[in-house]
Design an enzyme around this catalytic site. Structure first.
Site, PDB file in Angstrom:
ATOM      1  CD  GLU A  80      -2.256  -0.439 -52.214  1.00 38.27           C
ATOM      2  OE1 GLU A  80      -1.557  -1.193 -52.902  1.00 38.27           O
ATOM      3  OE2 GLU A  80      -1.841   0.127 -51.172  1.00 38.27           O
ATOM      4  CD  GLU A 117       1.302   0.540 -55.560  1.00 33.90           C
ATOM      5  OE1 GLU A 117       1.947   0.225 -54.541  1.00 33.90           O
ATOM      6  OE2 GLU A 117       0.453   1.446 -55.585  1.00 33.90           O
TER       7      GLU A 117
END
Length: 679
Positions: A160, A247
């Site tokens: 991320e 995720e």
């Protein structure tokens, strides 16, 4: 038949759009998610591992993703790097390699995936996207293989934190050169709405397109930051690259989490073409004061001193997939569909013809009937049925016998069903789970009584590092072992940075005394902490607590730390942002120095720092002498902790003989080594 009188016919047969099932699973990481779980005694530790990883017993996940530890905070604390410095290599630090080994031992077919959130500060002179980081990954994978006997299946670029096409090529080339050419590379594991935009760069760069084996993204469930997947899905199919959701999140209580997990798995394939879905996170081995201490984990295991643990309903959501599928099965695309009356169905088949169908009817208006027509090449064996609803979870509902190649079933609203020709499923569990007990009080750990620190990953019992790495180390004066904060420079942290600290204890403690012996080198500062009742929201980790800090020149100060504003726009979904925004509005944070002084405390000698709490009265002591006092009502109760300062430079102090006790009480006897072994 209820509100929907028609029967939905589903043809179970292979087709040209069928694709490989790459597994469902959970993340271990995003911080030290299992730091307390590692300290569990037997048999409870093995029971928990069985419930997560053993085939056809509990969650029975087929995929696992771990954080490559990097010394920095990554939501729920930090985990120690295998390379704190460029010239360092530790092959038994932390517990990540241990939990991977135990998972793989239970399920040899489990896929192993990894990615870094943070990294040590020496990497790339501050640039994560560097050859240093590619080499760092390769060295970690080498330790995994050569020392711990495990082969990694896949790896990401970074969790991320944007896109670097050049780094993807660099990392793939480095892995190939190091002998890890079979490790699939997924990129770029971002959650924002533009998460698929890098595909346009891959189209223009054949070398990059060759390097990236898998399109990896986050958070496609529920519409939050899902991005546009239609073009990405078409290009990925044409290029022969699967889409993985590395995720996703289901932050819900009780049965709502269970059915949400199944809905998430189903919708990720149906709406976005994801053939692997990994949810954050597996075992909640963290203190309740930490962010997300229960939801969305499948097991809560935060009492190693008692051995107590609790299975959440979430675990059985994984089981509805995990016990009825295996890695390498195939999605039956034409048989996988959204239901007109609400809910969804996904069908899969094994190479030898077994099939499973997983259905959820979340928010359905009424019962729905399905008729399954079993196509050529699929098993005609009886179909076992397992069901979950708000009343009971993962119960066996008998078998359905095919009649003329068909079976029919009515699906109740707000329920989950698994239908399969496979056998051997069971609702695993154990009868000897100990009762819950509070953290032991009084408590003492000298840090000198561990017979084999390496077998524990160099981590003492019960401490949870929020940032930095507090490791068992030789005492600097040659007198046994102690605890040391070993990170000597700012990390490339996934979260906004603060100072290294570690916590332990009970957030309900109010009046008590916490003390520790500290040894400082020239230019260093360290602190003992108390009444810690907040350690951040998951993105940012400034605590709410009191701390008493001592510098090597004798300067000391008593401080109230009140957290501070986090950057909500950088957090993954709307629910997280709302929590942070509400917290910011209630308490803008900041630090207040309550008292300060200068004492005689020469460096390179041991000094005992203590904080004593009596109602609103706070007393700070050095070597048994009260040096600072204050009257402050800000923090009424909370845990204990240790801190290493970062100004004027990163401190690496030594700590010994941590004691938490009642006011005026004698020091307790040190807690005996429980001889927990990870390696």
């Amino acid at each position: 038949m209820g509100a929907f009188e028609s029967v939905r016919v589903i043809e179970l047969k292979s087709g040209s759009r069928d694709v490989r099932f790459d597994g469902i699973g959970a993340v271990n990481g995003g911080g030290a998610t299992s730091v307390l779980f590692k300290d569990y005694p037997e048999p409870q530790r093995s029971q928990i591992l069985d419930l997560v990883f053993a085939p056809r017993f509990g969650a029975s996940v087929s995929a696992m993703l771990v954080e490559v530890p990097g010394d920095g905070n990554a939501t729920q604390g930090s985990m120690p790097s295998h390379m704190h410095t460029r010239d360092d290599l530790g092959t038994h630090r932390g517990y990540t390699w241990w939990v991977m080994r135990e998972a793989k031992r239970r399920n040899p077919n489990l896929s192993l995936d990894a990615v870094a959130w943070s990294a040590p500060g020496w990497i790339g002179d501050g640039d994560f996207w560097s050859q240093d980081m590619a080499d760092y990954y390769a060295s970690w994978v080498r330790v995994l293989r050569d020392v711990h006997g495990l082969e990694l299946d896949a790896i990401g670029c970074r969790n991320e934190k944007g896109v670097s096409i050049e780094f993807a090529k660099q990392l793939k080339a480095t892995l190939d050169k190091a002998g890890f050419g079979s490790v699939a590379l997924h990129a770029f594991d971002n959650w924002t709405a533009d998460k698929f935009d890098f595909i346009e760069d891959l189209k223009k760069d054949p070398e990059a397109a060759e390097a990236v084996d898998v399109i990896g993204v986050h958070v496609m469930y529920g519409g939050e930051g899902s991005g546009s997947t239609s073009g990405a899905r078409a290009w990925a199919a044409e290029a022969g690259k699967p889409i993985w959701n590395t995720e996703d999140h289901v932050y819900r209580p009780g049965f709502d989490c269970l059915i949400g997990i199944v809905e998430c798995f189903n919708e990720n394939y149906l709406l976005h073409g994801a053939t692997k879905v990994v949810l954050w996170y597996d075992v909640a081995g963290i203190y309740p004061v930490e962010p997300y201490p229960e939801e969305p984990a499948m097991i809560v295991a935060r009492e190693p001193w008692s051995g107590h643990y609790a299975i959440r309903e979430a675990l059985w959501g994984y089981a509805h997939y995990g016990q009825f599928t295996e890695l390498g099965w195939t999605y039956l695309h034409e048989a996988s569909t959204l239901l007109d009356g609400g809910g969804s169905v996904v069908a899969l088949r094994s190479p030898d013809g077994d099939f499973s169908l997983i259905a959820e009817t979340k928010d359905a208006a009424g019962p729905q009937r399905l008729r399954l027509r079993i196509g050529d090449g699929l098993s005609s064996a009886p179909v076992t049925v397992w069901r979950s609803d708000a009343t009971e979870q993962f119960v066996h509902d008998g078998h359905l016998e095919p009649v003329d190649g068909e079976i029919e079933i009515e699906l109740a609203p707000d329920s989950v069903y698994s239908l399969s020709t496979t056998t051997g499923q069971r609702k695993g569990g154990f009868d000897d789970v100990p009762s819950s007990e509070p953290f032991p009080f009084p408590y003492r750990d000298t840090f000198a009584g561990y017979t084999d620190p390496a077998s524990r990953g160099f981590l003492p019992r019960y401490t949870a590092d929020i940032a930095g790495a507090f490791e068992l180390a030789p005492a600097p004066d040659g007198d046994g072992a102690c605890l040391r904060q070993v990170v000597a420079a700012p990390t490339l942290s996934w979260a906004p940075d603060w100072r290294p600290y570690t916590i332990l204890g009970d957030e309900t403690w109010d009046d008590y005394e916490v003390s520790v012996r500290v040894r400082l080198e020239a230019g260093e500062r360290a602190a003992v902490m108390g009444r810690i009742h907040h350690v951040g929201t998951g993105y940012g980790f400034i605590p709410k607590c009191y701390l008493f800090e001592l510098a090597d020149d004798g300067t000391c100060r008593l401080v109230s730390v009140n957290g501070k504003e986090d950057k909500a726009e950088l957090i993954g979904d709307a629910e997280q942002q709302a929590i942070i925004a509400a917290s910011n509005e209630r308490d803008p944070g900041g630090e207040r120095t309550l008292a300060e002084a200068v004492v005689s405390a020469p460096s390179r000698r041991w000094h005992r720092l203590a904080l004593r709490f009596e109602g609103t009265r706070i007393t700070a002591l050095v070597d048994g002498n009260a040096v600072l006092t204050a009257d402050d009502p800000t923090h009424a109760r909370g845990m204990a902790g240790l801190l290493a300062a970062t100004e004027p430079a990163y401190s690496t102090p030594h700590f010994a003989d941590l004691v938490v006790k009642g006011i005026g009480a004698q020091d307790p006897e040190p807690t005996a080594d429980t001889e927990v072994s990870l390696y």
